[in-house]
Write a protein that holds these residues in place. Structure first.
Motif, PDB file in Angstrom:
ATOM      1  N   GLY B  71       0.833  -1.210   0.000  1.00 47.19           N
ATOM      2  CA  GLY B  71       0.000   0.000   0.000  1.00 47.19           C
ATOM      3  C   GLY B  71       0.859   1.248   0.000  1.00 47.19           C
ATOM      4  O   GLY B  71       0.602   2.192  -0.763  1.00 47.19           O
ATOM      5  N   GLU B  72       1.883   1.218   0.822  1.00 46.95           N
ATOM      6  CA  GLU B  72       2.797   2.373   0.887  1.00 46.95           C
ATOM      7  C   GLU B  72       3.516   2.573  -0.442  1.00 46.95           C
ATOM      8  O   GLU B  72       3.751   3.707  -0.861  1.00 46.95           O
ATOM      9  CB  GLU B  72       3.829   2.158   1.994  1.00 46.95           C
ATOM     10  CG  GLU B  72       3.297   2.521   3.359  1.00 46.95           C
ATOM     11  CD  GLU B  72       4.279   2.181   4.471  1.00 46.95           C
ATOM     12  OE1 GLU B  72       5.426   1.801   4.176  1.00 46.95           O
ATOM     13  OE2 GLU B  72       3.864   2.290   5.636  1.00 46.95           O
ATOM     14  N   ALA B  73       3.845   1.434  -1.090  1.00 47.77           N
ATOM     15  CA  ALA B  73       4.534   1.518  -2.388  1.00 47.77           C
ATOM     16  C   ALA B  73       3.656   2.224  -3.417  1.00 47.77           C
ATOM     17  O   ALA B  73       4.148   3.041  -4.203  1.00 47.77           O
ATOM     18  CB  ALA B  73       4.911   0.127  -2.878  1.00 47.77           C
ATOM     19  N   ILE B  74       2.357   1.917  -3.400  1.00 51.17           N
ATOM     20  CA  ILE B  74       1.429   2.554  -4.350  1.00 51.17           C
ATOM     21  C   ILE B  74       1.354   4.058  -4.071  1.00 51.17           C
ATOM     22  O   ILE B  74       1.410   4.881  -4.984  1.00 51.17           O
ATOM     23  CB  ILE B  74       0.033   1.893  -4.273  1.00 51.17           C
ATOM     24  CG1 ILE B  74       0.113   0.449  -4.797  1.00 51.17           C
ATOM     25  CG2 ILE B  74      -0.997   2.688  -5.057  1.00 51.17           C
ATOM     26  CD1 ILE B  74      -1.094  -0.411  -4.477  1.00 51.17           C
ATOM     27  N   ILE B  75       1.254   4.403  -2.779  1.00 47.02           N
ATOM     28  CA  ILE B  75       1.187   5.823  -2.398  1.00 47.02           C
ATOM     29  C   ILE B  75       2.473   6.542  -2.818  1.00 47.02           C
ATOM     30  O   ILE B  75       2.432   7.641  -3.370  1.00 47.02           O
ATOM     31  CB  ILE B  75       0.942   5.964  -0.874  1.00 47.02           C
ATOM     32  CG1 ILE B  75      -0.456   5.442  -0.530  1.00 47.02           C
ATOM     33  CG2 ILE B  75       1.099   7.413  -0.417  1.00 47.02           C
ATOM     34  CD1 ILE B  75      -0.703   5.221   0.939  1.00 47.02           C
ATOM     35  N   ASN B  76       3.620   5.868  -2.576  1.00 44.92           N
ATOM     36  CA  ASN B  76       4.905   6.471  -2.945  1.00 44.92           C
ATOM     37  C   ASN B  76       5.027   6.671  -4.453  1.00 44.92           C
ATOM     38  O   ASN B  76       5.567   7.669  -4.901  1.00 44.92           O
ATOM     39  CB  ASN B  76       6.059   5.592  -2.445  1.00 44.92           C
ATOM     40  CG  ASN B  76       6.309   5.807  -0.974  1.00 44.92           C
ATOM     41  OD1 ASN B  76       5.920   6.825  -0.414  1.00 44.92           O
ATOM     42  ND2 ASN B  76       6.938   4.844  -0.333  1.00 44.92           N
ATOM     43  N   LYS B  77       4.491   5.690  -5.214  1.00 46.75           N
ATOM     44  CA  LYS B  77       4.550   5.795  -6.669  1.00 46.75           C
ATOM     45  C   LYS B  77       3.813   7.046  -7.144  1.00 46.75           C
ATOM     46  O   LYS B  77       4.298   7.790  -7.992  1.00 46.75           O
ATOM     47  CB  LYS B  77       3.906   4.561  -7.301  1.00 46.75           C
ATOM     48  CG  LYS B  77       4.926   3.612  -7.900  1.00 46.75           C
ATOM     49  CD  LYS B  77       4.251   2.482  -8.604  1.00 46.75           C
ATOM     50  CE  LYS B  77       5.242   1.377  -8.908  1.00 46.75           C
ATOM     51  NZ  LYS B  77       4.562   0.184  -9.452  1.00 46.75           N
TER      52      LYS B  77
END
Lengths: 94, 141
Positions: B71-77
Protein backbone atom coordinates in the motif's frame (compact mmCIF):
# COMPACT_ATOMS: atom_id res chain seq x y z
CA UNK A 1 40.14 27.41 -29.53
CA UNK A 2 38.29 29.51 -26.94
CA UNK A 3 37.60 32.11 -29.58
CA UNK A 4 36.08 29.41 -31.78
CA UNK A 5 33.59 28.56 -29.04
CA UNK A 6 31.85 31.90 -29.63
CA UNK A 7 30.81 30.66 -33.05
CA UNK A 8 29.01 27.54 -31.83
CA UNK A 9 25.68 27.13 -33.60
CA UNK A 10 22.47 27.41 -31.59
CA UNK A 11 21.45 23.91 -32.70
CA UNK A 12 24.35 22.46 -30.70
CA UNK A 13 23.16 24.37 -27.64
CA UNK A 14 19.62 23.03 -28.12
CA UNK A 15 21.03 19.52 -28.47
CA UNK A 16 23.06 19.79 -25.25
CA UNK A 17 20.11 21.27 -23.33
CA UNK A 18 17.78 18.53 -24.61
CA UNK A 19 20.27 15.83 -23.60
CA UNK A 20 20.70 17.41 -20.16
CA UNK A 21 16.94 17.57 -19.65
CA UNK A 22 16.45 13.92 -20.65
CA UNK A 23 19.41 12.83 -18.51
CA UNK A 24 18.27 14.79 -15.43
CA UNK A 25 14.69 13.50 -15.75
CA UNK A 26 15.82 9.91 -16.06
CA UNK A 27 18.21 10.25 -13.11
CA UNK A 28 15.44 11.76 -10.97
CA UNK A 29 13.04 8.94 -11.95
CA UNK A 30 15.59 6.19 -11.39
CA UNK A 31 16.77 7.66 -8.07
CA UNK A 32 13.19 7.82 -6.77
CA UNK A 33 12.68 4.19 -7.82
CA UNK A 34 15.82 3.08 -6.00
CA UNK A 35 15.24 5.07 -2.82
CA UNK A 36 18.09 7.45 -3.56
CA UNK A 37 17.97 11.20 -2.83
CA UNK A 38 16.17 12.00 -6.09
CA UNK A 39 16.26 15.81 -5.94
CA UNK A 40 20.02 15.86 -5.43
CA UNK A 41 20.59 13.40 -8.28
CA UNK A 42 18.08 15.20 -10.50
CA UNK A 43 19.85 18.54 -10.15
CA UNK A 44 23.20 16.81 -10.41
CA UNK A 45 22.05 15.42 -13.75
CA UNK A 46 21.49 18.97 -15.00
CA UNK A 47 25.15 19.91 -14.65
CA UNK A 48 26.91 17.90 -17.33
CA UNK A 49 26.32 15.34 -20.02
CA UNK A 50 27.50 12.53 -19.80
CA UNK A 51 29.73 12.87 -16.69
CA UNK A 52 26.79 13.27 -14.29
CA UNK A 53 25.16 10.14 -15.67
CA UNK A 54 28.38 8.10 -15.44
CA UNK A 55 28.95 9.21 -11.83
CA UNK A 56 25.33 8.38 -10.97
CA UNK A 57 25.57 4.91 -12.51
CA UNK A 58 28.91 4.21 -10.83
CA UNK A 59 27.61 5.36 -7.44
CA UNK A 60 24.30 3.53 -7.49
CA UNK A 61 25.26 0.39 -9.44
CA UNK A 62 28.82 -0.22 -8.31
CA UNK A 63 29.72 1.64 -5.11
CA UNK A 64 26.39 1.14 -3.36
CA UNK A 65 24.76 -1.69 -5.18
CA UNK A 66 21.30 -2.59 -3.87
CA UNK A 67 19.00 -5.60 -4.12
CA UNK A 68 15.23 -5.78 -4.32
CA UNK A 69 13.13 -7.36 -1.57
CA UNK A 70 11.36 -10.45 -2.99
CA UNK A 71 8.22 -9.56 -0.98
CA UNK A 72 7.64 -5.81 -1.30
CA UNK A 73 10.02 -5.26 -4.26
CA UNK A 74 11.64 -2.22 -2.65
CA UNK A 75 15.37 -1.57 -2.90
CA UNK A 76 17.32 -2.64 0.18
CA UNK A 77 20.96 -2.85 1.06
CA UNK A 78 23.01 -5.83 -0.14
CA UNK A 79 23.63 -8.64 2.38
CA UNK A 80 20.51 -7.64 4.36
CA UNK A 81 19.01 -10.46 6.42
CA UNK A 82 15.65 -8.73 6.76
CA UNK A 83 13.89 -6.17 4.56
CA UNK A 84 14.05 -2.72 6.12
CA UNK A 85 10.76 -1.83 4.42
CA UNK A 86 8.41 -4.76 5.09
CA UNK A 87 10.36 -6.78 7.65
CA UNK A 88 10.36 -10.00 5.61
CA UNK A 89 13.28 -12.39 5.87
CA UNK A 90 15.60 -12.29 2.88
CA UNK A 91 17.02 -15.54 1.62
CA UNK A 92 20.70 -15.54 0.84
CA UNK A 93 19.95 -16.70 -2.71
CA UNK A 94 18.10 -13.44 -3.38
CA UNK B 1 -39.71 6.87 19.91
CA UNK B 2 -41.17 8.75 22.80
CA UNK B 3 -38.85 10.60 25.23
CA UNK B 4 -39.64 8.10 28.02
CA UNK B 5 -38.36 5.17 25.90
CA UNK B 6 -35.21 7.11 25.09
CA UNK B 7 -34.51 7.57 28.79
CA UNK B 8 -35.15 3.90 29.52
CA UNK B 9 -32.92 2.77 26.65
CA UNK B 10 -30.00 4.86 27.88
CA UNK B 11 -30.51 3.30 31.33
CA UNK B 12 -30.54 -0.18 29.75
CA UNK B 13 -26.99 0.31 28.47
CA UNK B 14 -25.86 1.08 32.03
CA UNK B 15 -27.69 -1.99 33.30
CA UNK B 16 -26.03 -4.14 30.63
CA UNK B 17 -22.60 -3.16 31.93
CA UNK B 18 -23.66 -3.55 35.59
CA UNK B 19 -23.39 0.14 36.19
CA UNK B 20 -26.95 0.31 37.49
CA UNK B 21 -29.69 -2.13 38.47
CA UNK B 22 -32.74 -3.35 36.65
CA UNK B 23 -35.41 -1.68 38.74
CA UNK B 24 -39.05 -2.74 38.91
CA UNK B 25 -40.15 0.34 36.98
CA UNK B 26 -37.79 -0.44 34.11
CA UNK B 27 -38.85 -4.11 34.07
CA UNK B 28 -42.47 -3.02 33.97
CA UNK B 29 -41.73 -0.71 31.04
CA UNK B 30 -39.99 -3.53 29.20
CA UNK B 31 -43.00 -5.78 29.72
CA UNK B 32 -45.31 -3.25 28.16
CA UNK B 33 -43.10 -1.67 25.48
CA UNK B 34 -42.22 -4.04 22.61
CA UNK B 35 -39.77 -1.53 21.11
CA UNK B 36 -37.69 -1.26 24.30
CA UNK B 37 -37.97 -5.00 24.89
CA UNK B 38 -36.56 -5.68 21.43
CA UNK B 39 -33.79 -3.15 22.08
CA UNK B 40 -32.94 -4.89 25.36
CA UNK B 41 -32.83 -8.32 23.67
CA UNK B 42 -30.48 -6.96 21.00
CA UNK B 43 -28.23 -5.49 23.66
CA UNK B 44 -28.00 -8.81 25.47
CA UNK B 45 -27.24 -10.66 22.20
CA UNK B 46 -24.50 -8.19 21.32
CA UNK B 47 -22.92 -8.53 24.74
CA UNK B 48 -23.01 -12.33 24.47
CA UNK B 49 -21.21 -12.15 21.13
CA UNK B 50 -18.62 -9.75 22.47
CA UNK B 51 -18.00 -11.90 25.51
CA UNK B 52 -17.18 -14.95 23.40
CA UNK B 53 -13.51 -15.95 23.46
CA UNK B 54 -11.54 -14.81 20.41
CA UNK B 55 -11.40 -17.21 17.48
CA UNK B 56 -8.38 -19.43 17.39
CA UNK B 57 -7.02 -17.94 14.22
CA UNK B 58 -3.34 -17.33 13.74
CA UNK B 59 -2.71 -13.78 12.61
CA UNK B 60 -0.25 -13.64 9.73
CA UNK B 61 1.69 -10.55 10.76
CA UNK B 62 4.14 -10.93 7.88
CA UNK B 63 1.26 -10.79 5.40
CA UNK B 64 -0.15 -7.71 7.12
CA UNK B 65 3.28 -6.10 6.94
CA UNK B 66 3.59 -7.00 3.28
CA UNK B 67 0.14 -5.60 2.49
CA UNK B 68 1.02 -2.39 4.33
CA UNK B 69 4.31 -2.16 2.45
CA UNK B 70 2.54 -2.70 -0.87
CA UNK B 71 0.00 0.00 0.00
CA UNK B 72 2.80 2.37 0.89
CA UNK B 73 4.53 1.52 -2.39
CA UNK B 74 1.43 2.55 -4.35
CA UNK B 75 1.19 5.82 -2.40
CA UNK B 76 4.91 6.47 -2.94
CA UNK B 77 4.55 5.80 -6.67
CA UNK B 78 1.82 8.44 -6.95
CA UNK B 79 3.89 10.87 -4.91
CA UNK B 80 6.94 10.17 -7.07
CA UNK B 81 4.95 10.83 -10.24
CA UNK B 82 3.83 14.21 -8.94
CA UNK B 83 7.35 15.10 -7.88
CA UNK B 84 8.71 13.99 -11.25
CA UNK B 85 6.28 16.37 -12.95
CA UNK B 86 7.40 19.16 -10.64
CA UNK B 87 11.05 18.37 -11.32
CA UNK B 88 10.54 18.39 -15.10
CA UNK B 89 8.78 21.76 -14.83
CA UNK B 90 11.66 23.20 -12.77
CA UNK B 91 14.27 21.69 -15.13
CA UNK B 92 12.51 23.11 -18.22
CA UNK B 93 12.45 26.56 -16.58
CA UNK B 94 16.17 26.41 -15.78
CA UNK B 95 17.09 25.15 -19.24
CA UNK B 96 14.88 27.74 -20.88
CA UNK B 97 16.88 30.37 -19.03
CA UNK B 98 20.17 28.73 -20.07
CA UNK B 99 18.86 28.54 -23.65
CA UNK B 100 18.07 32.23 -23.51
CA UNK B 101 21.62 32.93 -22.25
CA UNK B 102 22.92 30.83 -25.17
CA UNK B 103 21.13 33.06 -27.66
CA UNK B 104 22.40 36.20 -25.86
CA UNK B 105 26.03 35.42 -26.64
CA UNK B 106 27.03 33.26 -23.69
CA UNK B 107 27.72 30.18 -25.82
CA UNK B 108 31.41 30.26 -24.98
CA UNK B 109 30.81 30.27 -21.20
CA UNK B 110 28.21 27.52 -21.34
CA UNK B 111 30.34 25.22 -23.49
CA UNK B 112 33.41 25.92 -21.34
CA UNK B 113 31.40 25.02 -18.25
CA UNK B 114 30.35 21.77 -19.91
CA UNK B 115 33.90 20.90 -20.92
CA UNK B 116 35.34 21.79 -17.51
CA UNK B 117 32.72 19.89 -15.55
CA UNK B 118 33.30 16.81 -17.71
CA UNK B 119 36.76 16.51 -16.18
CA UNK B 120 36.10 18.03 -12.75
CA UNK B 121 32.94 16.09 -11.76
CA UNK B 122 34.61 12.62 -11.64
CA UNK B 123 36.88 13.97 -8.89
CA UNK B 124 33.92 14.04 -6.47
CA UNK B 125 33.22 10.29 -6.83
CA UNK B 126 35.57 9.25 -3.97
CA UNK B 127 33.94 11.87 -1.71
CA UNK B 128 30.45 10.56 -2.53
CA UNK B 129 31.60 7.00 -1.83
CA UNK B 130 33.16 7.99 1.50
CA UNK B 131 30.07 9.96 2.52
CA UNK B 132 27.77 7.08 1.67
CA UNK B 133 29.79 4.50 3.52
CA UNK B 134 29.85 6.76 6.58
CA UNK B 135 26.12 7.34 6.40
CA UNK B 136 25.49 3.64 6.66
CA UNK B 137 23.94 3.43 3.23
CA UNK B 138 20.60 4.71 4.56
CA UNK B 139 19.69 7.19 1.89
CA UNK B 140 16.03 6.26 1.53
CA UNK B 141 13.70 9.30 1.61
Amino acid sequence: MIEELSEIPVTLGILIITLLLIQATWMFYDASKRGEPKWIWGFFGMINVPSSLIIYLVTTRVIMKKQTCPHCEKYIEMKSTFCSQCGSKINEKN
Amino acid sequence: MNPQCKTYQSQLIDILYDESELTASIQEHLDHCPECDLYWSKLIDTKKQLDQPPLDVEIAYSKIRQATAQGEAIINKRKNRKELGLFVAIAISIFAFIGWLFTQGYQKEIILFQLTSTFVLPIIVPFIAKHRYQKGCDLND
